[in-house]
Design a protein around this motif. Structure first.
Motif, PDB file in Angstrom:
ATOM      1  N   THR A  61      35.566  34.982  46.384  1.00  0.00           N
ATOM      2  CA  THR A  61      34.417  35.463  47.166  1.00  0.00           C
ATOM      3  C   THR A  61      33.946  36.819  46.657  1.00  0.00           C
ATOM      4  O   THR A  61      32.747  37.094  46.607  1.00  0.00           O
ATOM      5  N   ASN A  62      34.909  37.644  46.264  1.00  0.00           N
ATOM      6  CA  ASN A  62      34.549  38.977  45.778  1.00  0.00           C
ATOM      7  C   ASN A  62      33.708  38.911  44.505  1.00  0.00           C
ATOM      8  O   ASN A  62      32.950  39.824  44.221  1.00  0.00           O
ATOM      9  N   ARG A  63      33.887  37.833  43.731  1.00  0.00           N
ATOM     10  CA  ARG A  63      33.098  37.715  42.494  1.00  0.00           C
ATOM     11  C   ARG A  63      31.613  37.700  42.805  1.00  0.00           C
ATOM     12  O   ARG A  63      30.819  38.375  42.162  1.00  0.00           O
ATOM     13  N   GLY A 109      35.277  44.280  38.831  1.00  0.00           N
ATOM     14  CA  GLY A 109      35.589  43.723  40.145  1.00  0.00           C
ATOM     15  C   GLY A 109      34.766  44.407  41.216  1.00  0.00           C
ATOM     16  O   GLY A 109      33.552  44.551  41.096  1.00  0.00           O
ATOM     17  N   MET A 110      35.428  44.875  42.251  1.00  0.00           N
ATOM     18  CA  MET A 110      34.731  45.480  43.392  1.00  0.00           C
ATOM     19  C   MET A 110      34.593  47.003  43.259  1.00  0.00           C
ATOM     20  O   MET A 110      34.443  47.706  44.253  1.00  0.00           O
ATOM     21  N   GLY A 132      39.058  42.692  40.408  1.00  0.00           N
ATOM     22  CA  GLY A 132      38.578  41.322  40.203  1.00  0.00           C
ATOM     23  C   GLY A 132      39.703  40.314  40.052  1.00  0.00           C
ATOM     24  O   GLY A 132      39.465  39.105  40.094  1.00  0.00           O
ATOM     25  N   THR A 133      40.914  40.789  39.843  1.00  0.00           N
ATOM     26  CA  THR A 133      42.102  39.924  39.892  1.00  0.00           C
ATOM     27  C   THR A 133      43.076  40.586  40.865  1.00  0.00           C
ATOM     28  O   THR A 133      42.912  41.763  41.186  1.00  0.00           O
ATOM     29  N   MET A 134      44.063  39.840  41.312  1.00  0.00           N
ATOM     30  CA  MET A 134      44.964  40.431  42.311  1.00  0.00           C
ATOM     31  C   MET A 134      45.523  41.756  41.793  1.00  0.00           C
ATOM     32  O   MET A 134      45.513  42.760  42.494  1.00  0.00           O
ATOM     33  N   PHE A 135      45.996  41.732  40.534  1.00  0.00           N
ATOM     34  CA  PHE A 135      46.468  42.973  39.918  1.00  0.00           C
ATOM     35  C   PHE A 135      45.755  43.150  38.579  1.00  0.00           C
ATOM     36  O   PHE A 135      45.484  42.176  37.870  1.00  0.00           O
ATOM     37  N   ALA A 181      30.589  41.137  44.057  1.00  0.00           N
ATOM     38  CA  ALA A 181      30.495  42.110  42.957  1.00  0.00           C
ATOM     39  C   ALA A 181      29.209  41.879  42.178  1.00  0.00           C
ATOM     40  O   ALA A 181      28.535  42.837  41.767  1.00  0.00           O
ATOM     41  N   ALA A 182      28.842  40.613  41.997  1.00  0.00           N
ATOM     42  CA  ALA A 182      27.612  40.305  41.258  1.00  0.00           C
ATOM     43  C   ALA A 182      26.398  40.837  42.027  1.00  0.00           C
ATOM     44  O   ALA A 182      25.468  41.414  41.443  1.00  0.00           O
ATOM     45  N   TYR A 183      26.431  40.680  43.336  1.00  0.00           N
ATOM     46  CA  TYR A 183      25.321  41.169  44.160  1.00  0.00           C
ATOM     47  C   TYR A 183      25.227  42.701  44.075  1.00  0.00           C
ATOM     48  O   TYR A 183      24.153  43.271  43.905  1.00  0.00           O
TER      49      TYR A 183
END
Ligand SMILES: Cc1ncc(COP(=O)(O)O)c(C=O)c1O
Length: 451
Positions: free
Chosen positions: A355-357, A382-383, A262-265, A360-362
């Motif tokens: 966009t991934n947020r 995150g993903m 969910g964050t770059m690192f 991930a929610a979906y």
């Protein structure tokens, strides 16, 4: 070549990884001819949704035009040159970008995750020698940790099935209690549990710091342990403890780097506990970061270790032996670096983390499809989404469930690779909502058939 011919030839000529080859008598290999987006296709057009990103490497789908084009372009210019005594544009540009993203620098390259682990361990050990503390030679890691399977990396890994056979060959390391919240006491919150585990770490380090070189850790998620997730406060405390006792902290972000959590690192989230909502730079938490897998979007083998100026300076000397003389032939390969640069360009231009947020929610919302199954410990970061299927709690049952569920999922056109009784999703970020729906329904069928 037909599916059958490919299978037969592969079984005769290839020794497949992480596999008891005899099991292929009952669990056939899957022959893959091409990939596109989240899909893998065999020679006869049967397709499989790659819900595990091909061992957690793929970020933006198979056959991604932007990464592919970048590699092709590089191929017309320079395929490879050794990095000892030579340099090239893709490796310099990539190193500058990774430094900016992490706050660490002096990127040292290899080709696989395990090699990055080896490099970080050797650098830490060598740093203390160069700094007049040659007794700091030992490493600690977390219980159930996984850092790769070359001998050094296996020495800090704690997964019995991979490690026990080779125990006589391995360096000794100590394992600290894992903050994986599945191991917490009933009623104990994830943060309280993480702090309790950090207290145990503090105690061990306070007793042994004179001989400790580094603590190596998988930030936020112990993926190979079955997506064991833990509260970020553990990372913050681990940093404080390592600083207090002069021990390096090595962040192994080989699996979780490049947006998975969910964050770059993952280290960026170390401060995300109550009342503290600011993101960190990796350099606030780690002395070394190990990167691989998603670094090239899953296109070419590449890994990197970045560290602090202080570590780098301890090697910078008139003495050759004080230098870091480690090497691999393909270090900093230009094609792999160009794939990595194209991957980072996608992050920059497509607002991927944001966009991934939504995605991930979906994905989380769609867990309702599985609501009637006997599952527990539903967790996500995150993903990455994971849960444990309630089977009886023996290792044999877990192993059988894992194989049966894997096979049943393939029959549904889904590549799932449960770890014991843990089923998880770590799909390419390009997965669409209809593909998530398909993935969930196929998972439902697969689990129902495996219970
Ligand atoms: C956290 C972690 N470290 C290291 C490795 C080893 O990487 P590789 O398989 O590329 O050697 C892995 C692989 O899954 C991993 O998850």
């Amino acid at each position: 070549m037909t599916n059958q011919t490919l299978l037969t030839r592969s079984l005769q000529s290839v020794w497949h990884p992480c596999t008891q080859m005899k099991q292929h008598e009952s669990y056939p290999l899957i022959p893959i001819k091409r990939g596109d987006g989240v899909w893998l296709y065999d020679a006869e057009g049967t397709r499989y949704l790659d819900a595990v990103s091909s061992w957690w490497v793929n970020l933006f789908g198979h056959n991604n035009p932007r990464i592919k084009d970048a590699i092709k372009l590089q191929l017309d210019t320079l395929e490879h040159v050794m990095l000892a005594g030579f340099t090239h544009e893709p490796v310099v540009e990539l190193s500058e970008k990774l430094a900016k993203l992490t706050g660490l620098g002096h990127a040292f390259y290899a080709s696989d995750g395990a090699s990055a682990t080896e490099i970080a361990l050797k650098m830490s050990f060598h740093y203390w020698r160069n700094s007049g503390k040659p007794h700091k030679t030992k490493f600690i890691s977390l219980q159930n940790s996984y850092h790769g399977e070359t001998l050094g990396a296996l020495g800090v890994t704690d997964v019995a099935i991979f490690k026990d056979t080779y125990a006589p060959l391995l360096m000794q390391s100590a394992q600290m209690p894992s903050p994986d919240f599945r191991l917490s006491e009933a009623g104990e919150g994830a943060e309280a549990f993480a702090l309790r585990c950090a207290d145990a770490l503090a105690f061990y380090v306070s007793e042994h710091h004179a001989e400790l070189a580094a603590f190596i850790i998988e930030p936020l998620i112990q993926c190979a342990a079955g997506m064991g997730m833990y509260h970020p406060t553990y990372l913050r405390r681990a940093r404080e403890i390592c600083s207090q006792y002069d021990v390096h902290l090595i962040a192994d972000e080989i699996a979780v780097g490049f947006g998975r959590t969910g964050t770059m690192f993952a280290c960026e989230q170390a401060n995300l506990s109550e009342g503290q909502n600011s993101l960190n730079l990796v350099s606030d938490i780690a002395d070394f970061i190990c990167l691989s897998k998603g670094i090239t979007g899953g296109y070419l083998p590449l890994s990197a270790v970045l560290t602090t100026d202080k570590v780098y300076q301890a090697f910078y000397d008139d003495s050759t032996l004080k230098g870091f003389l480690h090497s691999h032939s393909y270090t900093g390969n230009p094609l792999a670096c160009s794939a990595a640069l194209a991957t980072l360009a996608i992050f920059e231009s497509d607002n991927v983390i944001e966009t991934n947020r939504d995605k991930a929610a979906y994905l989380n919302a769609k867990m309702q499809v599985l609501a009637n199954l006997p599952i527990k410990n539903i967790r996500h970061q995150g993903m990455i989404l994971a849960f444990d299927v309630q089977t009886d709690d023996s290792k044999t049952t877990h192993a059988k469930f894992s194989r049966d569920c894997y096979s049943a999922a393939l029959k549904q056109g889904l590549l799932l690779r449960p770890i014991g009784n843990t089923v998880y999703f770590m799909p390419p970020y390009t997965i669409t909502e209809p593909e998530i729906d398909l993935m969930m329904h196929a998972t439902l069928q697969a689990i129902q058939h495996s219970l």
